[in-house]
Design a protein around this motif. Structure first.
Motif, PDB file in Angstrom:
ATOM      1  N   THR A   5     -16.939   2.180  -9.074  1.00 31.93           N
ATOM      2  CA  THR A   5     -16.212   3.230  -8.350  1.00 31.93           C
ATOM      3  C   THR A   5     -14.860   2.698  -7.887  1.00 31.93           C
ATOM      4  O   THR A   5     -14.705   1.513  -7.599  1.00 31.93           O
ATOM      5  CB  THR A   5     -17.015   3.717  -7.137  1.00 31.93           C
ATOM      6  OG1 THR A   5     -17.314   2.591  -6.290  1.00 31.93           O
ATOM      7  CG2 THR A   5     -18.305   4.379  -7.579  1.00 31.93           C
ATOM      8  N   TRP A  13     -13.754   6.930 -19.260  1.00 29.11           N
ATOM      9  CA  TRP A  13     -13.997   8.270 -18.760  1.00 29.11           C
ATOM     10  C   TRP A  13     -14.271   8.181 -17.256  1.00 29.11           C
ATOM     11  O   TRP A  13     -14.670   7.134 -16.738  1.00 29.11           O
ATOM     12  CB  TRP A  13     -15.157   8.939 -19.490  1.00 29.11           C
ATOM     13  CG  TRP A  13     -16.488   8.258 -19.351  1.00 29.11           C
ATOM     14  CD1 TRP A  13     -17.446   8.499 -18.426  1.00 29.11           C
ATOM     15  CD2 TRP A  13     -16.998   7.199 -20.188  1.00 29.11           C
ATOM     16  NE1 TRP A  13     -18.522   7.675 -18.615  1.00 29.11           N
ATOM     17  CE2 TRP A  13     -18.280   6.866 -19.693  1.00 29.11           C
ATOM     18  CE3 TRP A  13     -16.503   6.513 -21.289  1.00 29.11           C
ATOM     19  CZ2 TRP A  13     -19.058   5.873 -20.261  1.00 29.11           C
ATOM     20  CZ3 TRP A  13     -17.285   5.528 -21.865  1.00 29.11           C
ATOM     21  CH2 TRP A  13     -18.543   5.222 -21.372  1.00 29.11           C
ATOM     22  N   THR A  14     -14.039   9.268 -16.576  1.00 28.34           N
ATOM     23  CA  THR A  14     -14.118   9.259 -15.116  1.00 28.34           C
ATOM     24  C   THR A  14     -14.815  10.513 -14.602  1.00 28.34           C
ATOM     25  O   THR A  14     -14.877  11.533 -15.274  1.00 28.34           O
ATOM     26  CB  THR A  14     -12.709   9.193 -14.488  1.00 28.34           C
ATOM     27  OG1 THR A  14     -11.951  10.323 -14.937  1.00 28.34           O
ATOM     28  CG2 THR A  14     -11.991   7.917 -14.873  1.00 28.34           C
ATOM     29  N   LYS A  15     -15.330  10.372 -13.386  1.00 23.43           N
ATOM     30  CA  LYS A  15     -15.835  11.514 -12.621  1.00 23.43           C
ATOM     31  C   LYS A  15     -15.208  11.432 -11.237  1.00 23.43           C
ATOM     32  O   LYS A  15     -15.152  10.362 -10.632  1.00 23.43           O
ATOM     33  CB  LYS A  15     -17.356  11.480 -12.525  1.00 23.43           C
ATOM     34  CG  LYS A  15     -18.071  11.710 -13.845  1.00 23.43           C
ATOM     35  CD  LYS A  15     -19.585  11.776 -13.659  1.00 23.43           C
ATOM     36  CE  LYS A  15     -20.146  10.440 -13.209  1.00 23.43           C
ATOM     37  NZ  LYS A  15     -21.624  10.425 -13.142  1.00 23.43           N
ATOM     38  N   ILE A  16     -14.721  12.556 -10.738  1.00 22.67           N
ATOM     39  CA  ILE A  16     -14.069  12.601  -9.433  1.00 22.67           C
ATOM     40  C   ILE A  16     -14.972  13.319  -8.449  1.00 22.67           C
ATOM     41  O   ILE A  16     -15.403  14.448  -8.697  1.00 22.67           O
ATOM     42  CB  ILE A  16     -12.696  13.305  -9.512  1.00 22.67           C
ATOM     43  CG1 ILE A  16     -11.780  12.585 -10.510  1.00 22.67           C
ATOM     44  CG2 ILE A  16     -12.038  13.359  -8.140  1.00 22.67           C
ATOM     45  CD1 ILE A  16     -10.440  13.265 -10.698  1.00 22.67           C
ATOM     46  N   ASP A  17     -15.275  12.668  -7.342  1.00 25.43           N
ATOM     47  CA  ASP A  17     -16.048  13.293  -6.276  1.00 25.43           C
ATOM     48  C   ASP A  17     -15.125  14.240  -5.519  1.00 25.43           C
ATOM     49  O   ASP A  17     -14.146  13.804  -4.904  1.00 25.43           O
ATOM     50  CB  ASP A  17     -16.605  12.220  -5.331  1.00 25.43           C
ATOM     51  CG  ASP A  17     -17.588  12.794  -4.328  1.00 25.43           C
ATOM     52  OD1 ASP A  17     -17.265  13.833  -3.720  1.00 25.43           O
ATOM     53  OD2 ASP A  17     -18.660  12.206  -4.121  1.00 25.43           O
ATOM     54  N   ASP A  62     -19.189   5.294 -15.502  1.00 23.15           N
ATOM     55  CA  ASP A  62     -20.509   5.185 -14.861  1.00 23.15           C
ATOM     56  C   ASP A  62     -20.854   3.739 -14.537  1.00 23.15           C
ATOM     57  O   ASP A  62     -22.039   3.382 -14.434  1.00 23.15           O
ATOM     58  CB  ASP A  62     -21.609   5.791 -15.755  1.00 23.15           C
ATOM     59  CG  ASP A  62     -21.591   7.307 -15.738  1.00 23.15           C
ATOM     60  OD1 ASP A  62     -21.157   7.861 -14.706  1.00 23.15           O
ATOM     61  OD2 ASP A  62     -21.991   7.923 -16.727  1.00 23.15           O
ATOM     62  N   LEU A 115     -13.400   7.868  -7.438  1.00 24.16           N
ATOM     63  CA  LEU A 115     -13.376   7.923  -8.895  1.00 24.16           C
ATOM     64  C   LEU A 115     -14.463   7.005  -9.446  1.00 24.16           C
ATOM     65  O   LEU A 115     -14.480   5.814  -9.150  1.00 24.16           O
ATOM     66  CB  LEU A 115     -12.003   7.473  -9.391  1.00 24.16           C
ATOM     67  CG  LEU A 115     -11.498   7.979 -10.736  1.00 24.16           C
ATOM     68  CD1 LEU A 115     -11.303   9.491 -10.691  1.00 24.16           C
ATOM     69  CD2 LEU A 115     -10.178   7.307 -11.081  1.00 24.16           C
ATOM     70  N   THR A 116     -15.395   7.568 -10.225  1.00 28.08           N
ATOM     71  CA  THR A 116     -16.400   6.762 -10.916  1.00 28.08           C
ATOM     72  C   THR A 116     -15.938   6.555 -12.357  1.00 28.08           C
ATOM     73  O   THR A 116     -15.692   7.520 -13.071  1.00 28.08           O
ATOM     74  CB  THR A 116     -17.771   7.453 -10.908  1.00 28.08           C
ATOM     75  OG1 THR A 116     -18.186   7.649  -9.545  1.00 28.08           O
ATOM     76  CG2 THR A 116     -18.804   6.589 -11.611  1.00 28.08           C
ATOM     77  N   ALA A 128      -7.002   9.262 -13.592  1.00 26.55           N
ATOM     78  CA  ALA A 128      -8.074   9.702 -14.487  1.00 26.55           C
ATOM     79  C   ALA A 128      -7.545   9.938 -15.902  1.00 26.55           C
ATOM     80  O   ALA A 128      -8.178   9.558 -16.890  1.00 26.55           O
ATOM     81  CB  ALA A 128      -8.718  10.977 -13.939  1.00 26.55           C
TER      82      ALA A 128
END
Length: 519
Positions: free
Chosen positions: A426, A409-413, A423, A419-420, A400
């Protein structure tokens, strides 16, 4: 030649440069905007054009950790052809107030070794490698380091003063407690939510009792420990079975129960400086005579008599055992049960936990070997797998951070570690353990988590010691639908087409750089 043509002609002859700006939390007068204005003026006067900006806002200059801007700068400097020829910095202190002045020199040399100068715009000397400039920069670096040391002393003294007056100095309140904000006159202003900070410098924080349902749980924890003789892990299991969560919103662990039984804040004492991390160099566990305390600072939610009884039990249990005593207890457990495992050891009353043996001897298997116990199966892979499970979130975090350096940029579940990225797609991470065959060659079994349905799976093949990744593979979901793929040292063209010595391909993808088509 019209004005636009003249402007373009002038820009073509300007030296492309980057700027680095940093604002530390304790030194607000050096705002990044002021630095940028001064640097921009310097660039115009010297025929330079700023093509890239690296910024660390609200970051301490004591070390490189957390300074994503400087890390990105050093990363780009190592690129084959950076887009700039020099780096402009406001002054030596903005580059960093490293406690060891040589650390600042190392990062500057990393730029100079690639032909990129570091220029300090507000300093009264040129950083041209001459003897005077070298001496001046060395002095300025030492002054910056000394400033950090002096500031650390002042901040610590101020924190001690706050604690001794009965106010809370940072940290989560803990289960059953809440942080209450008061003004400088002691008037109550309200409760602070989790993660919320005070906005006025003169405001102070105290601890107050939390909701009644949490107070009941704390009382129950003490009853189970003192009256029922239940150890921490049993108490944690009981609360988890009932769906009661800790103050962090997570299941209870032995450690979180232990903290409630041992932290003096539950009887109203304000204790500070148990550990220290001065100048962010090394965490140190301080002796009790170095602690700063204010007894009776808050309204306790646990009776002192109960707290002292629990402390006496824990202190007696925590007597340091020599290696011989630990191994003797392990032999006794083996004789009683005929076999050993982490669960067997943890469930045996009066015997140290399996984590104690892992910490003291490095692993359970080594402890087994010291008492001559040979498991029926070779369980070495269990220790390796346990270590790799701990490494998984570390590698996810590194992915990340690196994607952010590339402009993505990332989003972590939190539940799946999926890792998304941007947007748009994944990514999952799979760690493949290195296994050695009877003939001495290395093999990897890559197992995909198809239930997550990631667009891309990144596989980190571990080296022979299973400590650090040897290389990475990127598997698009459309091309690899199998649940497991075997890998050897030489896999042929079809698999090596996805091989990377680093994750640059994925990071470039995150930065919207096209990914080469699969051959």
């Amino acid at each position: 030649m019209n004005e636009d043509a003249i402007a373009k002609h002038g820009q073509a002859h300007e030296l492309p440069v980057a700027q680095y700006v940093r604002m530390s939390t304790e030194h607000q007068r050096y705002s990044t905007e002021n630095q940028s204005a001064a640097i921009s003026d310097y660039a115009k006067r010297h025929g330079m054009r700023i093509v890239k900006t690296y910024e660390d806002a609200g970051k301490s200059g004591l070390n490189l950790k957390g300074r994503n801007g400087l890390q990105a700068l050093l990363h780009d400097v190592r690129a084959p052809s950076p887009s700039f020829s020099a780096v402009l910095v406001y002054d030596v202190s903005r580059w960093g107030r490293f406690p060891d002045p040589d650390e600042a020199a190392v990062y500057e040399h990393a730029c100079k070794s690639r032909g990129i100068r570091v220029i300090y715009c507000a300093e009264p000397f040129n950083n041209d490698g001459s003897l005077p400039s070298t001496v001046f920069i060395g002095i300025k670096r030492s002054m910056a380091a000394e400033y950090s040391r002096e500031l650390s002393v002042k901040v610590f003294a101020g924190a001690c003063n706050i604690v001794q007056h009965g106010y809370r100095q940072g940290g989560a309140p803990g289960f059953g407690l809440r942080r209450q904000l008061v003004d400088e006159a002691g008037a109550v202003k309200g409760l602070l939510s989790r993660g919320e900070k005070k906005s006025i410098h003169t405001d102070r924080v105290i601890l107050v009792p939390g909701p009644s349902e949490e107070l009941d749980v704390v009382s129950r924890i003490y009853r189970m420990f003192l009256d029922d003789g239940s150890p921490e892990r049993v108490i944690a299991s009981a609360l988890n079975r009932e769906g009661i969560l800790s103050d962090a919103g997570k299941p209870w662990t032995r450690g979180t129960i232990h903290q409630i039984l041992t932290n003096e804040k539950y009887v109203g004492n304000n204790v500070y400086n148990r550990t220290s991390f001065k100048l962010k160099i090394k965490h140190v566990r301080n002796p009790p005579d170095s602690w700063v305390r204010c007894n009776g600072a808050f309204s306790g939610i646990v009776p002192v008599e109960q707290f002292l009884r629990a402390r006496a039990i824990i202190d007696a249990r925590a007597i340091h055992l020599e290696d011989e005593h630990l191994l003797a207890a392990l032999r006794a457990t083996l004789e009683k049960h005929g076999a050993l495992s982490g669960i067997v050891i943890d469930e045996e009353e009066g015997t140290p936990s399996s984590s104690v043996y892992r910490s003291r001897f490095g692993s359970l298997l080594r402890a087994y070997s010291l008492i001559g116990y040979q498991p029926r199966r070779d369980y070495a892979y269990l220790e390796i797998n346990r270590a790799l499970r701990k490494k998984h979130p570390v590698l996810i975090s590194e992915m990340a951070s690196s994607i952010a350096e590339w402009g993505g940029w990332t989003k972590i579940d939190a539940a799946t570690d999926l890792l998304t990225v941007n947007d748009e797609f994944t990514t999952s991470l799979v760690i493949a353990r290195c296994q050695q065959t009877a003939h001495g060659s290395n093999r990897w079994r890559i197992r995909f988590d198809t239930s997550l349905h990631p667009d891309i799976t990144v596989v980190a093949r571990m080296g022979p010691d299973n400590c650090v990744p040897q290389d990475y593979y990127v598997f698009p979901a459309l091309d690899f639908a199998a649940e497991a793929v075997p890998a050897s040292e030489d896999n042929g063209f079809s698999l090596d087409a996805y091989r990377l010595d680093s994750l640059d391909l994925l990071y470039q993808f995150a930065g919207r750089t096209p990914v080469p088509e699969t051959p």
